[in-house]
Design an enzyme around this catalytic site. Structure first.
Site, short mmCIF file in Angstrom:
data_model
loop_
_atom_site.label_atom_id
_atom_site.label_comp_id
_atom_site.label_asym_id
_atom_site.label_seq_id
_atom_site.Cartn_x
_atom_site.Cartn_y
_atom_site.Cartn_z
N HIS A 114 1.31 4.22 6.70
CA HIS A 114 0.67 5.10 5.73
C HIS A 114 1.08 6.55 5.95
O HIS A 114 1.63 6.89 6.99
CB HIS A 114 -0.86 4.97 5.78
CG HIS A 114 -1.37 3.73 5.11
ND1 HIS A 114 -2.68 3.36 5.15
CD2 HIS A 114 -0.74 2.78 4.37
CE1 HIS A 114 -2.85 2.24 4.46
NE2 HIS A 114 -1.68 1.87 3.99
N SER A 166 0.81 -1.23 0.00
CA SER A 166 0.00 0.00 0.00
C SER A 166 0.84 1.28 0.00
O SER A 166 0.32 2.34 -0.29
CB SER A 166 -0.95 0.02 1.20
OG SER A 166 -0.22 0.09 2.40
N ASP A 217 -7.90 6.12 4.77
CA ASP A 217 -7.95 4.94 5.63
C ASP A 217 -9.17 4.83 6.54
O ASP A 217 -9.19 3.95 7.41
CB ASP A 217 -6.70 4.90 6.52
CG ASP A 217 -5.45 4.62 5.73
OD1 ASP A 217 -5.54 4.23 4.56
OD2 ASP A 217 -4.35 4.81 6.29
#
EC number: 3.4.21.89
Length: 187
Positions: free
Chosen positions: A92, A53, A129
């Site tokens: 992230h 990701s 997210d």
């Protein structure tokens, strides 16, 4: 069966020395981990990227070094967080920082420190997210959800841990091999 143990029983000092050396290695590794945890203020100062990701910034299997002593997180910073109720760290990028909102938790508002609220997204993902967060959670809390910000990395070296978790039999083989090496070691 006992006859195979006779070389170790013949010299109990040597056997005890090997067992103590093995214990020393384990306790040293634990002390290094705990020291890093205290220095970085992170429960897990080193993590492995488990998914794609964050490509192209980080590849699956990259080893990340975290730092959690900064009082604030900026937009664009890459962070590692845990989702409430799950034990898998997620790597992230911070996309948005919300104004500090004090949460009282039953205390006076004046004595409560405000915690930064963050919205994250993987570089290789199409949306933010919010779907990954716990049900009803719309953002991350800097103090409770973040494990730290990424400060360095080593490419691909963490792939060993991914292989061990995806193929449990490898873990048994590796532990058996390490145990055999300890037992057969002669000083």
């Amino acid at each position: 069966m006992l006859s195979s143990l006779s070389p170790y029983m013949a010299n109990p000092r040597n056997t005890l020395s090997q067992v103590l050396n093995f214990g020393l290695v384990l306790s040293s590794a634990f002390m290094v981990w705990k020291t890093l945890s205290v220095i970085t203020n992170s429960t897990s100062p080193v993590v492995v990227v488990l998914s794609g990701s964050m490509e192209p910034a980080f590849q699956r299997g990259d080893l990340l070094f975290l730092w959690n002593r900064s009082p604030r997180v900026d937009v664009g910073e890459i962070v590692v967080y845990n989702v409430q109720g799950k034990d898998i760290p997620i790597v992230h990028r911070v996309m948005r920082v919300f104004p500090d909102v004090p949460t009282t938790g039953g205390k006076d508002v004046e004595s409560v420190e405000a915690s930064q609220k963050l919205l994250t997204k993987g570089d290789n993902n199409l949306s933010d997210d919010t779907e990954l967060y716990a049900p009803g959670q719309e953002f991350l809390d800097r103090k409770t959800d973040l494990m730290g910000s990424v400060r360095g990395y080593v490419p691909a070296i963490g792939y060993v841990t991914i292989m061990l978790s995806e193929h449990p039999w490898l873990k048994s083989v590796l532990l058996g091999f390490m145990g055999l090496m300890v037992m057969l070691q002669r000083e």
